[in-house]
Motif scaffolding. Structure first.
Motif, PDB file in Angstrom:
ATOM      1  N   VAL A  55      20.093  54.675  49.641  1.00 10.36           N
ATOM      2  CA  VAL A  55      19.670  53.909  48.414  1.00 10.36           C
ATOM      3  C   VAL A  55      21.061  53.377  48.036  1.00 10.36           C
ATOM      4  O   VAL A  55      22.228  53.798  48.179  1.00 10.36           O
ATOM      5  N   GLY A  56      20.883  52.261  47.015  1.00 10.72           N
ATOM      6  CA  GLY A  56      21.988  51.773  46.239  1.00 10.72           C
ATOM      7  C   GLY A  56      21.494  50.606  45.656  1.00 10.72           C
ATOM      8  O   GLY A  56      20.453  50.055  45.974  1.00 10.72           O
ATOM      9  N   PRO A  57      22.384  49.891  44.935  1.00  9.97           N
ATOM     10  CA  PRO A  57      21.908  48.646  44.160  1.00  9.97           C
ATOM     11  C   PRO A  57      22.006  47.465  45.295  1.00  9.97           C
ATOM     12  O   PRO A  57      22.573  47.606  46.187  1.00  9.97           O
ATOM     13  N   SER A  58      21.215  46.556  44.749  1.00  8.84           N
ATOM     14  CA  SER A  58      21.213  45.141  45.574  1.00  8.84           C
ATOM     15  C   SER A  58      22.802  44.753  46.060  1.00  8.84           C
ATOM     16  O   SER A  58      23.545  44.709  45.305  1.00  8.84           O
ATOM     17  N   GLY A  59      22.785  44.549  47.205  1.00  8.71           N
ATOM     18  CA  GLY A  59      24.041  43.967  47.973  1.00  8.71           C
ATOM     19  C   GLY A  59      25.182  44.948  48.192  1.00  8.71           C
ATOM     20  O   GLY A  59      26.280  44.647  48.432  1.00  8.71           O
ATOM     21  N   CYS A  60      24.721  46.211  48.113  1.00  4.89           N
ATOM     22  CA  CYS A  60      25.676  47.262  48.352  1.00  4.89           C
ATOM     23  C   CYS A  60      25.931  47.530  49.884  1.00  4.89           C
ATOM     24  O   CYS A  60      26.962  48.051  50.371  1.00  4.89           O
ATOM     25  N   GLY A  61      25.176  46.792  50.720  1.00  3.73           N
ATOM     26  CA  GLY A  61      25.149  47.141  52.159  1.00  3.73           C
ATOM     27  C   GLY A  61      24.535  47.945  53.011  1.00  3.73           C
ATOM     28  O   GLY A  61      24.502  48.076  54.205  1.00  3.73           O
TER      29      GLY A  61
ATOM     30  N   LEU B  63      27.970  57.886  62.679  1.00  5.38           N
ATOM     31  CA  LEU B  63      28.540  56.766  62.531  1.00  5.38           C
ATOM     32  C   LEU B  63      30.035  57.324  61.928  1.00  5.38           C
ATOM     33  O   LEU B  63      30.124  58.286  61.278  1.00  5.38           O
ATOM     34  N   SER B  64      31.096  56.596  62.756  1.00  6.27           N
ATOM     35  CA  SER B  64      32.340  57.331  62.373  1.00  6.27           C
ATOM     36  C   SER B  64      33.321  56.257  61.840  1.00  6.27           C
ATOM     37  O   SER B  64      33.241  55.165  62.914  1.00  6.27           O
ATOM     38  N   ASN B  65      33.584  56.040  60.803  1.00  3.65           N
ATOM     39  CA  ASN B  65      34.829  54.835  60.352  1.00  3.65           C
ATOM     40  C   ASN B  65      34.350  53.670  60.476  1.00  3.65           C
ATOM     41  O   ASN B  65      34.884  52.716  60.837  1.00  3.65           O
ATOM     42  N   VAL B  66      33.033  53.474  60.274  1.00  2.00           N
ATOM     43  CA  VAL B  66      32.244  52.370  60.640  1.00  2.00           C
ATOM     44  C   VAL B  66      32.679  51.101  59.684  1.00  2.00           C
ATOM     45  O   VAL B  66      32.674  51.406  58.412  1.00  2.00           O
ATOM     46  N   ARG B  67      33.186  49.925  60.120  1.00  2.00           N
ATOM     47  CA  ARG B  67      33.260  48.835  59.247  1.00  2.00           C
ATOM     48  C   ARG B  67      32.742  47.585  59.550  1.00  2.00           C
ATOM     49  O   ARG B  67      32.210  47.375  60.591  1.00  2.00           O
ATOM     50  N   LYS B  68      32.399  46.640  58.551  1.00  2.00           N
ATOM     51  CA  LYS B  68      31.790  45.448  58.978  1.00  2.00           C
ATOM     52  C   LYS B  68      32.185  44.583  58.037  1.00  2.00           C
ATOM     53  O   LYS B  68      32.483  44.448  56.836  1.00  2.00           O
ATOM     54  N   THR B  69      32.963  43.338  58.520  1.00  2.00           N
ATOM     55  CA  THR B  69      33.581  42.266  57.575  1.00  2.00           C
ATOM     56  C   THR B  69      32.928  40.898  58.323  1.00  2.00           C
ATOM     57  O   THR B  69      32.502  40.680  59.462  1.00  2.00           O
ATOM     58  N   TYR B  70      32.763  39.970  57.089  1.00  2.00           N
ATOM     59  CA  TYR B  70      32.381  38.482  57.475  1.00  2.00           C
ATOM     60  C   TYR B  70      33.471  37.882  56.901  1.00  2.00           C
ATOM     61  O   TYR B  70      33.744  37.430  55.751  1.00  2.00           O
ATOM     62  N   GLY B  71      34.301  37.151  57.907  1.00  2.00           N
ATOM     63  CA  GLY B  71      35.358  36.553  57.405  1.00  2.00           C
ATOM     64  C   GLY B  71      36.389  37.306  56.885  1.00  2.00           C
ATOM     65  O   GLY B  71      36.868  38.645  57.467  1.00  2.00           O
ATOM     66  N   VAL B  72      36.693  37.221  55.571  1.00  3.86           N
ATOM     67  CA  VAL B  72      37.659  38.172  54.907  1.00  3.86           C
ATOM     68  C   VAL B  72      36.643  39.018  53.965  1.00  3.86           C
ATOM     69  O   VAL B  72      37.405  39.981  53.528  1.00  3.86           O
ATOM     70  N   LEU B  73      35.474  38.728  53.972  1.00  2.09           N
ATOM     71  CA  LEU B  73      34.689  39.678  53.098  1.00  2.09           C
ATOM     72  C   LEU B  73      34.144  41.020  53.981  1.00  2.09           C
ATOM     73  O   LEU B  73      33.724  40.912  54.920  1.00  2.09           O
TER      74      LEU B  73
ATOM     75  N   GLU C  26      23.500  43.488  64.105  1.00  3.83           N
ATOM     76  CA  GLU C  26      24.955  42.967  63.630  1.00  3.83           C
ATOM     77  C   GLU C  26      25.962  43.653  64.285  1.00  3.83           C
ATOM     78  O   GLU C  26      25.901  44.869  64.608  1.00  3.83           O
ATOM     79  N   LYS C  27      27.105  42.922  64.797  1.00  2.00           N
ATOM     80  CA  LYS C  27      28.088  43.497  65.335  1.00  2.00           C
ATOM     81  C   LYS C  27      28.999  44.580  64.678  1.00  2.00           C
ATOM     82  O   LYS C  27      29.027  44.277  63.389  1.00  2.00           O
ATOM     83  N   ILE C  28      29.354  45.489  65.101  1.00  2.37           N
ATOM     84  CA  ILE C  28      30.050  46.528  64.479  1.00  2.37           C
ATOM     85  C   ILE C  28      31.600  45.908  64.588  1.00  2.37           C
ATOM     86  O   ILE C  28      32.064  45.875  65.580  1.00  2.37           O
ATOM     87  N   THR C  29      32.189  45.728  63.294  1.00  3.13           N
ATOM     88  CA  THR C  29      33.712  45.462  63.227  1.00  3.13           C
ATOM     89  C   THR C  29      34.543  46.334  63.769  1.00  3.13           C
ATOM     90  O   THR C  29      35.434  46.041  64.569  1.00  3.13           O
ATOM     91  N   ALA C  30      34.592  47.479  63.182  1.00  4.73           N
ATOM     92  CA  ALA C  30      35.414  48.555  63.830  1.00  4.73           C
ATOM     93  C   ALA C  30      34.501  50.047  63.650  1.00  4.73           C
ATOM     94  O   ALA C  30      33.613  50.052  62.664  1.00  4.73           O
ATOM     95  N   GLY C  31      34.901  50.991  64.252  1.00  9.48           N
ATOM     96  CA  GLY C  31      34.311  52.231  64.134  1.00  9.48           C
ATOM     97  C   GLY C  31      33.542  52.390  65.343  1.00  9.48           C
ATOM     98  O   GLY C  31      33.202  51.586  66.203  1.00  9.48           O
ATOM     99  N   ASP C  32      32.881  53.859  65.232  1.00 13.11           N
ATOM    100  CA  ASP C  32      31.875  53.998  66.405  1.00 13.11           C
ATOM    101  C   ASP C  32      30.663  54.519  65.982  1.00 13.11           C
ATOM    102  O   ASP C  32      30.307  54.990  65.041  1.00 13.11           O
ATOM    103  N   LEU C  33      29.404  54.055  66.590  1.00  6.34           N
ATOM    104  CA  LEU C  33      28.112  54.399  66.487  1.00  6.34           C
ATOM    105  C   LEU C  33      27.689  55.085  67.737  1.00  6.34           C
ATOM    106  O   LEU C  33      27.720  54.583  68.852  1.00  6.34           O
ATOM    107  N   GLU C  34      27.112  56.296  67.450  1.00  7.58           N
ATOM    108  CA  GLU C  34      26.734  57.147  68.388  1.00  7.58           C
ATOM    109  C   GLU C  34      25.158  57.497  68.361  1.00  7.58           C
ATOM    110  O   GLU C  34      24.822  57.978  67.266  1.00  7.58           O
ATOM    111  N   ILE C  35      24.537  57.205  69.222  1.00 10.31           N
ATOM    112  CA  ILE C  35      22.956  57.396  69.059  1.00 10.31           C
ATOM    113  C   ILE C  35      22.795  58.598  70.194  1.00 10.31           C
ATOM    114  O   ILE C  35      22.803  58.325  71.253  1.00 10.31           O
ATOM    115  N   GLY C  36      22.324  59.803  69.882  1.00 11.41           N
ATOM    116  CA  GLY C  36      22.031  60.730  70.750  1.00 11.41           C
ATOM    117  C   GLY C  36      23.184  61.210  71.805  1.00 11.41           C
ATOM    118  O   GLY C  36      23.239  61.360  72.859  1.00 11.41           O
TER     119      GLY C  36
END
Ligand code: ATP
Ligand code: MG
Lengths: 360, 293
Positions: free
Chosen positions: A35-41, A6-16, A53-63
């Motif tokens: 791991v992380g608390p509830s709602g951390c993404g 994952l490189s500089n991956v972002r996800k936004t819902y509207g302004v969130l 889910e669509k990736i808003t920005a950044g790159d996902l590479e598999i293999g």
């Protein structure tokens, strides 16, 4: 075998903004736990890897291949959901073979692969039942079987054990660890249960508010947390945080005053002592590190004792400040109200600056 | 729970008593009374016991047979169209990517709560020979001459089918929507990851969840159409040439038009009862066979 990047991956819902600039590398055959608390993404990040889910920005590479826009079914992944998500009107056998039917696999080959997976997961007797006729643990095994049959390069799990009771959870945890060894596949596993994270992971990714807080092996994040958040999140019972003020900086280390404990002075050996005198710091003390001989001493009164059988958790205080949790093997005779001296070796203490970042 | 003493039994009867009394008075009594009435012959208020004379009359009555045939024709054509349409609309309106779903849902549901008379009048004027529907279709060059909706025996039936479909599709759609929303979204996500094509998802995930609703809506719509009265009475009055005469309308006309013939009307009502029973029975049997192959 296949890794993932994952490189500089972002996800936004509207302004969130839910995922804020996440970069991570997963090696082939690695068991990585988010791991992380509830709602951390955590789920959002996993679902972005899955293609749900669509990736808003950044790159996902598999293999080694960019997968941002590739269909979920073509990413070489399989996912196991918290709610199992079995096809309710198909039998266990049909559930496990359904994907292969549309992948152009010949019929006798499907039968062979489904039977092999059923054998691994001991599902043989249940093959002709519908999901509604199975227990929670059995359903989860079917869901795992459905994933295995597709022979994916990467397995994704989203809290697969949280709908099971405690005993079954431990049992399935061990099965999952065994399965990971025998399949030799890459696994990404989401949980908010840090015991699951510690026991299963090769690599733990601690997340907070859409950011990665720390990445490391389980013992690494336990022994050397980068910040107060990770220190507080990993380890059970929770680490004790005690407020202090820097009183002196010398070659041998930082001298800290603990206002809550009669201004006791402790010196912590540090190499880089960039914290100026007068700054507040936080001392982190793991409950398990207390003993009867350590140089640092807290005079406390027992408020509450939890007996777990072998071990006891003592919650003690001195009237000011928070209660200190001490894990001890010799807590059987302790009663609330009793005097209790907790010792600890200062070398074991973790030190954090005013921003919660690790100093030592 | 074995100790249901006299006192608790009495309490039970006291609680259910009022409801039972009302049920007896308004349901059981009329049912039995109409059964008795169906064995009476005579016009107006002059009754005499006729035994099976009314049933014999059914076999000789051309209007009754026409009404029966009309009712069954409407049933066979209209119910499947409406159920399929309701299901289709529900699936379309359940798609989260559709904008303005709430508005569409309301719009499609609205017809079944509008005033019956108002909509009948509107339909009558819209489908008149020089009405807006014919004008519209002509303007689009779909028709080169107007359709005689109200005066042709075939088109009158089509009009009635259009009317009841318009009025009841949204109502049935609600049941399908409820069933669709009970399907867990992650099941479709699992299917996407598994690479299941859309048609197979519909066939193996969506459709099985809708089967109970298909049964329910088919049974209720069948009963509704067998009792069809409102539209035919308000839009076509059974005409032209009894082409839209239904059993219920015939019962009404037998009882309240010309010389009332209550006994015979009661007999025709029982024809509906028997039809509802037979058709519901077959529909339930069919549903049971589907569930356990
Ligand atoms: N469709 C959505 N629209 C808007 N916000 C969303 C959406 N889905 C998730 N979020 C938000 O994104 C954040 C992360 O959600 P996510 O489900 O990834 O959390 P999580 O770490 O998996 O938590 P949990 O442990 O409770 O499952 C949450 O604050 C949530 O409210
Ligand atoms: Mg989640």
């Amino acid at each position: 075998m296949t890794g993932l990047k994952l490189s500089n991956v972002r996800k936004t819902y509207g302004v969130l903004e839910v995922i804020k600039d996440v970069s991570l590398e997963v090696k082939p055959k690695e068991f990585v736990v988010f791991v992380g608390p509830s709602g951390c993404g955590k789920s959002t990040l996993l679902r972005m890897i899955a293609g749900l889910e669509k990736i808003t920005a950044g790159d996902l590479e598999i293999g080694g291949k960019r997968m941002n826009e590739v269909e979920p079914s073509k990413r070489g992944i399989a996912m196991v959901f918290q709610s199992y998500a079995l096809y309710p009107h198909l039998t266990v056998r049909e559930n496990m073979g359904f994907a292969l039917r549309f992948a152009g696999v010949p019929k006798n080959e499907i039968i062979k692969q489904v039977d092999a997976a059923a054998q691994t997961l001991e599902l043989g007797a249940l093959m002709d039942r519908r999901p509604g006729e199975l227990s929670g643990g059995q359903r989860q095994r079917v869901a795992i079987g459905r994933a295995i049959v597709r022979k994916p390069e990467v397995f994704l799990f989203d809290e697969p054990l949280s709908n099971l009771d405690a005993e079954l959870r431990v049992h399935m945890r061990i099965e999952l660890a065994r399965l990971h060894k025998s399949l030799a596949a890459t696994v990404i596993y989401v949980t908010h249960d840090q015991v699951e994270a510690m026991t299963l992971a090769d690599k733990i990714v601690v997340m907070r508010n859409g950011l990665i807080s720390q990445v490391g092996s389980p013992l690494d994040v336990y022994d050397n947390p980068d910040n107060m958040f990770v220190a507080g999140f990993i380890g059970s019972p929770k680490i004790n945080f005690i407020k202090g003020v820097v009183d002196g900086v010398s070659k041998s280390g930082l001298t800290v005053v603990l206002p809550g404990y009669q201004d006791a002075k402790v010196t912590f050996a540090t190499k880089n002592s960039s914290v100026p005198v007068g700054d507040s710091v936080t001392v982190g003390l793991r409950p398990q590190h207390f003993n009867t001989t350590g140089k640092m001493k807290f005079k406390l009164n027992v408020e509450l004792v939890e007996h777990l059988g072998g071990e006891s958790f003592v919650y003690a205080g001195n009237g000011s400040g928070d209660l200190i949790t001490v894990a001890t093997q010799e807590g059987r005779g302790l009663k609330s109200g009793q005097k209790f001296d907790a010792h600890i070796d200062p070398a074991k203490a973790l030190l954090f600056d005013a921003n919660g970042q690790r100093v030592r | 729970m074995a100790q249901s003493s006299g006192k608790t039994t009495l309490t039970g009867w006291l609680f259910t008593g009022p409801a039972l009394m009302l049920l007896t008075f308004f349901m059981v009594y009329p049912i039995l009374s109409s059964l008795w009435m169906s064995l009476q012959v005579g016009k107006g208020m002059n009754f005499s016991f006729g035994g099976f004379a009314n049933m014999w009359r059914l076999t000789q009555d051309a209007v009754f047979q026409k009404a029966l045939l009309n009712t069954l024709t409407l049933l066979v054509v209209q119910v499947p169209i409406m159920i399929a349409l309701a299901m289709l609309l529900a699936v379309a309106l359940n798609d989260p990517s559709l904008k303005g779903r709430a508005l569409f849902r309301t719009a499609i549901f609205l017809p079944c709560v509008t005033s019956l008379v108002a909509y009948s009048v509107l339909f009558k004027s819209m489908f008149a020979y020089d009405g807006v529907v014919n004008r519209f279709l002509e303007a689009l060059h779909i028709l080169d001459q107007p359709i005689p909706w109200l005066s042709d025996t075939f088109w009158a039936k089509v009009l009635i089918i259009l009317a009841i479909t318009w009025r009841w599709t949204g109502y049935n759609m609600i049941f399908f929507l409820a069933a669709l929303q009970n399907i867990e979204p992650s099941i479709y996500e699992a299917a996407r990851i598994d690479g299941i094509p859309r048609w197979a998802q519909f066939q193996k995930i969506t459709l099985p969840a809708l089967i109970p609703v298909v049964l329910f809506t088919t049974v209720t719509s069948t009963i509704g159409t067998l009792q069809l009265f409102d539209e035919v009475n308000n839009i076509t009055l059974g005409g032209p040439a009894n082409a839209t005469m239904t059993l219920s309308l015939y019962i009404y006309q037998l009882s309240f038009k010309f010389m009332p013939s209550f006994g015979y009307a009661a007999t025709v009502s029982y024809v509906i009862v028997v039809l509802v029973m037979i058709l519901s029975f077959f529909q339930f049997v069919a549903a049971r066979d589907r569930r356990r192959p």
